[in-house]
Design a protein around this motif. Structure first.
Motif, PDB file in Angstrom:
ATOM      1  N   UNK A   4       0.873  -1.175   0.000  1.00  0.00           N
ATOM      2  CA  UNK A   4       0.000   0.000   0.000  1.00  0.00           C
ATOM      3  C   UNK A   4       0.905   1.219   0.000  1.00  0.00           C
ATOM      4  N   UNK A   5       0.601   2.175  -0.858  1.00  0.00           N
ATOM      5  CA  UNK A   5       1.374   3.409  -0.942  1.00  0.00           C
ATOM      6  C   UNK A   5       0.381   4.568  -0.989  1.00  0.00           C
ATOM      7  N   UNK A   6       0.433   5.435   0.001  1.00  0.00           N
ATOM      8  CA  UNK A   6      -0.465   6.593   0.058  1.00  0.00           C
ATOM      9  C   UNK A   6       0.367   7.858  -0.093  1.00  0.00           C
ATOM     10  N   UNK A   7      -0.006   8.671  -1.065  1.00  0.00           N
ATOM     11  CA  UNK A   7       0.694   9.928  -1.323  1.00  0.00           C
ATOM     12  C   UNK A   7      -0.270  11.076  -1.064  1.00  0.00           C
ATOM     13  N   UNK A   8       0.112  11.946  -0.150  1.00  0.00           N
ATOM     14  CA  UNK A   8      -0.688  13.125   0.181  1.00  0.00           C
ATOM     15  C   UNK A   8      -0.173  14.326  -0.611  1.00  0.00           C
ATOM     16  N   UNK A   9      -1.037  15.299  -0.808  1.00  0.00           N
ATOM     17  CA  UNK A   9      -0.685  16.475  -1.602  1.00  0.00           C
ATOM     18  C   UNK A   9       0.485  17.244  -0.998  1.00  0.00           C
ATOM     19  N   UNK A  10       0.433  17.542   0.286  1.00  0.00           N
ATOM     20  CA  UNK A  10       1.441  18.385   0.923  1.00  0.00           C
ATOM     21  C   UNK A  10       2.159  17.737   2.105  1.00  0.00           C
ATOM     22  N   UNK A  11       1.551  16.732   2.723  1.00  0.00           N
ATOM     23  CA  UNK A  11       2.143  16.221   3.972  1.00  0.00           C
ATOM     24  C   UNK A  11       3.019  14.986   3.773  1.00  0.00           C
ATOM     25  N   UNK A  12       3.195  14.557   2.538  1.00  0.00           N
ATOM     26  CA  UNK A  12       4.144  13.483   2.298  1.00  0.00           C
ATOM     27  C   UNK A  12       3.511  12.165   1.901  1.00  0.00           C
ATOM     28  N   UNK A  13       4.244  11.127   2.189  1.00  0.00           N
ATOM     29  CA  UNK A  13       3.901   9.807   1.699  1.00  0.00           C
ATOM     30  C   UNK A  13       4.154   8.773   2.786  1.00  0.00           C
ATOM     31  N   UNK A  14       3.355   7.703   2.768  1.00  0.00           N
ATOM     32  CA  UNK A  14       3.562   6.588   3.692  1.00  0.00           C
ATOM     33  C   UNK A  14       3.222   5.319   2.944  1.00  0.00           C
ATOM     34  N   UNK A  15       4.001   4.264   3.191  1.00  0.00           N
ATOM     35  CA  UNK A  15       3.725   3.006   2.501  1.00  0.00           C
ATOM     36  C   UNK A  15       4.042   1.836   3.409  1.00  0.00           C
ATOM     37  N   UNK A  16       3.535   0.671   3.005  1.00  0.00           N
ATOM     38  CA  UNK A  16       3.764  -0.539   3.794  1.00  0.00           C
ATOM     39  C   UNK A  16       3.712  -1.751   2.882  1.00  0.00           C
ATOM     40  N   UNK A  17       4.486  -2.751   3.262  1.00  0.00           N
ATOM     41  CA  UNK A  17       4.447  -4.062   2.611  1.00  0.00           C
ATOM     42  C   UNK A  17       3.978  -5.053   3.664  1.00  0.00           C
ATOM     43  N   UNK A  18       3.066  -5.923   3.282  1.00  0.00           N
ATOM     44  CA  UNK A  18       2.478  -6.870   4.220  1.00  0.00           C
ATOM     45  C   UNK A  18       3.032  -8.264   3.957  1.00  0.00           C
ATOM     46  N   UNK A  19       3.478  -8.938   5.022  1.00  0.00           N
ATOM     47  CA  UNK A  19       4.061 -10.274   4.866  1.00  0.00           C
ATOM     48  C   UNK A  19       3.196 -11.328   5.527  1.00  0.00           C
TER      49      UNK A  19
END
Length: 139
Positions: A124-139
């Motif tokens: 999952x990769x979430x990109x916000x307009x101004x506050x940045x990005x967060x992502x995760x890989x699930x195992x």
């Protein structure tokens, strides 16, 4: 008030809430789910701290990619008109119960998008307009 929340908050960060339905059964209502925090499974927080005074959260946008495919998007307006509003509600409700939000606590205000079901191997990769990005890989 929204102004009090904005001046009290240290920063806003990109985040992914991990949803985990912990209570199930006949007769379960939305109130039951909320009262038991029955959806909260965890939180993944990005590393970019953004001063809340520099971003208008009602206009903050986000896109969600699941395994590299765009699966959702939204704006802060989807969260009660502004993500600050649920935090104002929470602070006021806690005050009614003679409690309060405390310094250093992490508060999530709600999702801009519909939850995505993940499986082992997914990303999952979430990109916000101004506050940045967060992502995760699930195992």
């Amino acid at each position: 008030t929204p102004v009090q929340i904005m001046t009290s908050a240290n920063a806003v960060l990109p985040a992914i809430e991990l949803v985990d339905l912990k209570v199930q059964g006949e007769g379960m209502t939305a109130i039951d789910v909320i009262a038991h925090q029955a959806l909260h499974g965890g939180l993944i927080i990005g590393s970019k701290m953004v001063d809340l005074a520099t971003v208008d959260l009602q206009y903050e946008g986000a896109t969600v990619e699941h395994n590299g495919l765009l699966v959702g998007s939204g704006t802060g307006f989807e969260v009660m008109g502004n993500p600050i509003n649920p935090i104002v509600w929470l602070a006021n409700k806690m005050a009614e119960l003679d409690d309060c939000l405390r310094a250093g606590e992490v508060v999530i205000s709600g999702s801009l998008v519909t939850p995505i079901r993940v499986s082992p191997g997914d990303t999952i990769d979430i990109t916000f307009t101004r506050i940045g990005r967060v992502n995760a890989s699930f195992i």
